[in-house]
Design a protein around this motif. Structure first.
Motif, PDB file in Angstrom:
ATOM      1  N   UNK F   1      16.420  13.063  -5.524  1.00  0.00           N
ATOM      2  CA  UNK F   1      16.968  11.877  -5.620  1.00  0.00           C
ATOM      3  C   UNK F   1      17.792  11.692  -6.798  1.00  0.00           C
ATOM      4  N   UNK F   3      19.701  13.731  -8.169  1.00  0.00           N
ATOM      5  CA  UNK F   3      21.177  14.405  -7.825  1.00  0.00           C
ATOM      6  C   UNK F   3      22.171  13.598  -7.519  1.00  0.00           C
ATOM      7  N   UNK F   4      21.754  12.234  -7.200  1.00  0.00           N
ATOM      8  CA  UNK F   4      22.889  11.541  -6.709  1.00  0.00           C
ATOM      9  C   UNK F   4      23.881  10.851  -7.680  1.00  0.00           C
ATOM     10  N   UNK F   5      24.665  11.857  -8.103  1.00  0.00           N
ATOM     11  CA  UNK F   5      25.464  11.679  -9.279  1.00  0.00           C
ATOM     12  C   UNK F   5      26.655  12.716  -9.374  1.00  0.00           C
ATOM     13  N   UNK F   6      27.703  12.439  -9.578  1.00  0.00           N
ATOM     14  CA  UNK F   6      28.712  13.812  -9.564  1.00  0.00           C
ATOM     15  C   UNK F   6      28.441  14.531 -10.621  1.00  0.00           C
ATOM     16  N   UNK F   7      28.491  15.824 -10.436  1.00  0.00           N
ATOM     17  CA  UNK F   7      27.985  16.854 -11.359  1.00  0.00           C
ATOM     18  C   UNK F   7      29.358  17.128 -11.912  1.00  0.00           C
ATOM     19  N   UNK F  10      30.307  21.001 -11.950  1.00  0.00           N
ATOM     20  CA  UNK F  10      30.798  21.477 -10.664  1.00  0.00           C
ATOM     21  C   UNK F  10      32.298  21.574 -10.677  1.00  0.00           C
ATOM     22  N   UNK F  11      32.921  20.843 -11.700  1.00  0.00           N
ATOM     23  CA  UNK F  11      34.552  20.493 -11.339  1.00  0.00           C
ATOM     24  C   UNK F  11      35.158  21.382 -12.470  1.00  0.00           C
ATOM     25  N   UNK F  54      44.970  22.952 -10.501  1.00  0.00           N
ATOM     26  CA  UNK F  54      43.731  23.524 -11.018  1.00  0.00           C
ATOM     27  C   UNK F  54      44.075  24.598 -12.360  1.00  0.00           C
ATOM     28  N   UNK F  90      26.174   1.055  -4.299  1.00  0.00           N
ATOM     29  CA  UNK F  90      24.879   1.082  -4.711  1.00  0.00           C
ATOM     30  C   UNK F  90      24.083   1.682  -3.383  1.00  0.00           C
ATOM     31  N   UNK F  92      20.257   2.623  -1.760  1.00  0.00           N
ATOM     32  CA  UNK F  92      18.661   2.211  -1.825  1.00  0.00           C
ATOM     33  C   UNK F  92      17.886   3.493  -2.215  1.00  0.00           C
ATOM     34  N   UNK F 100      25.862   4.693  -7.647  1.00  0.00           N
ATOM     35  CA  UNK F 100      26.487   6.062  -7.717  1.00  0.00           C
ATOM     36  C   UNK F 100      27.830   5.973  -7.904  1.00  0.00           C
TER      37      UNK F 100
END
Lengths: 280, 280, 280, 280, 280, 280
Positions: F1, F3-7, F10-11, F54, F90, F92, F100
């Motif tokens: 759980x 992982x619920x953030x933008x990495x 990755x970008x 890019x 938000x 749960x 998030x």
């Protein structure tokens, strides 16, 4: 509750599907698969697009010597299909929240063909979600989780499109289309179609040839009054009913005439075709 | 809470429904059932399509020598009916989440006829969900659970369609239609209809014949001014009121004239028909 | 929380409603009730349809010698009314989930009249849910619970319909209509209406007769310029204001003229009618 | 969390609102209140409908000798206002579920005036929910709880309606209208309006009279080019700005001209009116 | 989680915004603020309406000698903005439910300017919620909590409106408009605009004057072919690019020509204006 | 759980993207980046807008000497994309509620380019949410949390827009447009395009030049009959298929002709172009 994951083994094509190639579609699909260029299958209903995808999955699976073959996950798109349905969502499981991948993210992760049938029917967000998957990036952003999935080596995207249905409202955008190559599908020629009908319905060769003749003739009417001709499938259905003892005329009536149109003029034309072939 | 499952025994047809065949519909349905070709019933309201399905379920159940008969699950489709309603959903039960199959997935799993009445009224996703069930695949993907159900041996899909209602917006797509054979339903002939009216309403044969005569004559007006003729059902209703002591003229008035149209000209025509038969 | 169930005793008609029959509506309703044929009440607003249903519930309750009478559950239909509102839903109660029947399923289970007022206003799913209740099956499928309720012996379905309102969009389908008999409602004749006005508003007989005369005359204008005439109810309102000391002209002005139309020409015509009757 | 209930004392009119009657509206409202006939207030914006309701609540409260007066709960209706907003809903409070009455059910239970301002703007379900409250039944069914509330002795329903706004889509149905009497509201005459302007803005009598003159003249233009004339409110605004030192011409410009229209021709006409009155 | 409240200090204007008055807008705003008459700002995009509100908040904050100044909460309205977004809602926090005020209720409670930018874009319920705030009542009903908030002494409501955008569908109702005074905004004159461009972009006075000249000339084309002229903002952008070394012609091209229109004829006209001023 | 953030990593653009500048777009983008003026990229599909962003992220990242480079978060906008999707929500998580951030708020906080591809496709609220980010304020209000985020030093907003697609309904508002400068994108010239095709598909220079010639010629047809010309991407696809052994004619057929149009006349014209270049 542990079943809330797409079982990829459910999507393996275990035995070789019956498919008769009608042109160079096998070569084109293979080249596109190798060059990782997504494929758009264009053509009317009942010409075997779905079965062709299953056939290619089976054949490429063999060729790739993958132990388990190449799975194919088919999604029949419809007006209410959203990105969430394709990519996945969180589910509540008792007090925990569980992520469940959708059919598209499953194929992207685990490899295999994802076949989006009549994608133009889906909500617009779904045609956009495939853009980064369908170009040089080959990635799927999973907004709900904030992650980006890089496509599996064997992931391959196939969509279908029936030009007869499209209206201005339901049209693929050029920015979507130009991410695919297009393989056209059409009705097989009379000989091939008779072969298919005989194989699928079990009728004798003569009857199968007769039905194929009817199919061909009705498709000539089509240009004028029918939105779509009699598909190979309905000819197979007629064959199956004949096999079960229904008379040829009556079988064609319920499988073909009653389905294709409500207009009396056109029905008469179709009936003439049928009674010319089955005079009896 | 344990009741949250469709009770298949509720859907068994326990006694033989009263049904008078009007053509070869029994043979066609039987052949299609055996060949596993889905059936589309076409025709106006009140011509006994629902009862025919119940009758066939009863007859095929006998024939199959299934101990419990062949269940029939009927779904009256409407504008808000979604795939979820047909296939199933997760329900919250205290702290647990419980899956509940819908009518379609119940029939697919446990066998029996699933009858989707006026499917064209439902949301578009529902017409697409039946595609893989209605072709060679005979599978039902359950997206919410990530599984695929293979249809039970005895599962059979029947849909109905009233051509009088269809507009361009509410029309079955060719890709749906061409997965079915079509059996047409129409009003029975005068003698058969009189027999039905007498049986169902309990009126004497003479009155039943008179009512059948009225039905037939009104259907001739139909082509010109009525969207739909008087169904057998409204003739039975008129008979029932007569049986309860209402005069024949008044019974026809409230069961037929008042219902069929608001237009004065057409009402006069209907009244003339009625007073010719019941002059008193 | 225990109150979350429809209290059927709230829906008993405890004292005899004041209702003056205008034709054979009582006999027709009784015959239909006995033959279990659902009833559709057709007619303009304010002609006493709701009160007629309450009256019949009271009278049939007496006749049936039911200790508690025959309840009547009225649902005023509107654009957002769904099947769920009628049939029931699950509610969360602390950590438990509790089922709550809707007005229709309550009447189906416990018996009594369910009166769906202006059903055509409701969402389309509601008109379809009543189909299996309104034919020989007399069952209500409760999709959310997966069960089917067989209607109570005394369950009776009544719907209303105002033909003046219907448009092509909001029209009952023939497949719905032909499951009912139709009883027409119209304004009572002058003498009966005067009797009602006097009884309900408490004005003297002369004034009541004058108001009834105004009502009748305005309804003659109607055909030309008004969508609907002055109902008995607005005449009662005018009487009530007169009783409270407002002048007859002013009472008619605020109860009738101001409500019926915004068009000046038509207002002048209405005013002429009123000042002819109440010259002062 | 205990605050989740409508505080009825917030809705008492504690001091006498400034209101100048323009006709017999006070007598009509009083008679209707006593006869329990709901009232519909018709008229353009800014003519004091809201304040009139507050004034009547204050006056009737006195007359009734209720210790706490008669509360008035006003609901400004809008496109998304639903029955639930008016009648109440269940809220989750920690692990408990708490019922919260809406403004309408609060007034029905505890008594007082419920004023639904521009009810025609609300969703259709709201106009139907008031039907059983607005006829002889005086009940409010609370579907979510399965109960029926009988209206408090002093409950009184008032709605408003601006005929200038109504279109075919947003029109009260006759079945709703004919449950009310209609009191018309219009701009006050010049003398009364000057009195109001002076009282509300604090400008001297001469300026107030000048502004009232401008109001009257602009309303004569209205019939031709304006959807609605200058309300008393905007004239009060102009007075207030003058009082704060803005020049009379500029004050009229920003309070009146700029607001009423974007069309140049009409603006010129309005400006001519203003500069004739305030030549400087 | 404690952060779920609008931090009013985030909305203080800490340093004096750069703003050049173009007329008597400062005096009008001040008078309206003192008389508590809400203000509507009318005018095209990029003419400094937002900055003017920030400037007035700063100036009035000084004048009021409030220690912390006068906050300004700006809401950019859009099609999906609802009353709930403005007024507040309940949020679930673990097992508790927490109320969170919206931007409007925060300003109503704590004082300050609430600026609803292009309010006509919001859903209709939002324009109605401000009615009782914008007249003599100065209250905000919070339906979800059942309470009514009386506006803080320093609460002031400002809305904006771009007449160029409005269509019949998106138009403020008269009942909303007539609760405001309207201050018009337009492009500044050439000298003032040059001063602004030089200040904001850092270019020299000559270039700034040239750009202001271009702006003025393009606005003359506007009446004929452009929906809106070049705003002061795009002229500042052109200046900024010039400052960064892009040639004047190219800077105008990407800041002005490419943005204003797709029509070739109009583009040519704009280019002529630009090349007349920057011939190089 | 967790992982619920933008990495954000990755970008990052890890290796230099292949990009051939076609004009001064690199200089304009750099100047705008430095002056913090948001950029709108205008042009048809498949002309390299995404790759240009890019490329610039990579180049500016180098230039800024940021250890980790400059991330670019791309959002493919679609009809159902809302502010919440961009700004955050938000979620749960068991018994806790977790915030998030969305892609936009992530870039605003942590810095980097946020690229909203075809923003005009998104719901209207999204075009408004960027207003305060795209002017002097550089802030993002997060309504759901009641906070305001000030943009990171390196945050930069880029949007794209395809003028060929826009209709009156889907058009950027002037108040949005005038917050950006516009850089036009078009097809590269023949030599550059051949270079790109050779690089991307691996075909020899001669074939690449032939394909580029086909592209150029088809774009001349475009003005008359095609909504959009053949993009560089489809030419690369044709090259890739040729490389895999498909004949040049067939490769062009499935990559170009079948995709661009359904109209026979236009197809013939395209085929003539192709067979002139690849006569074999």
């Amino acid at each position: 509750m542990k079943a809330r994951e797409i079982q990829i083994q459910n999507h393996m094509i275990k035995k070789k599907p019956y498919y008769l190639p009608v042109g160079d579609e096998v070569e084109l699909f293979t080249a596109a698969y190798e060059a990782k260029i997504p494929v758009l299958l264009k053509g009317p209903t009942g010409t075997g697009k779905t079965r062709f995808v299953e056939y290619m999955a089976y054949m490429l699976g063999k060729q790739l010597k993958r132990k388990k073959g190449l799975p194919v996950i088919t999604v029949a798109c419809h007006e209410d299909l959203t990105t969430t349905d394709l990519v996945g969502k969180f589910l509540l499981k008792g007090e925990e929240t569980v992520w469940m991948d959708g059919p598209l993210s499953t194929a992207v992760k685990k490899g295999g063909i994802c076949y989006l049938d009549e994608i133009v029917e889906a909500r617009k967000d779904t045609t956009v979600i495939i853009h980064p998957l369908a170009d040089h990036r080959r990635i799927l952003p999973v907004d709900k989780k904030g992650t980006v999935i890089e496509a599996h080596e064997s992931f391959f995207l196939v969509i279908s499109y029936n030009p007869g249905y499209q209206s201005i409202i339901k049209e693929l955008k050029q920015s979507t289309k130009q991410r695919f190559i297009a393989i056209n599908f059409d009705y097989p020629d009379k000989e091939k179609e008779a072969e298919i009908i005989a194989h699928e319905s079990g009728v004798d060769k003569k009857t199968a040839a007769d039905l194929a003749r009817i199919g061909e003739k009705i498709r000539h009417i089509e240009g004028h009054a029918l939105t779509e001709g009699a598909s190979t499938r309905v000819l197979v259905y007629a064959g199956s009913l004949i096999k079960k003892g229904i008379s040829a005329r009556r079988a064609c009536d319920v499988s073909i005439t009653s389905l294709l149109t409500e207009e009396k003029e056109v029905r008469r034309a179709i009936n003439e075709v049928i009674s010319a072939v089955f005079p009896g």
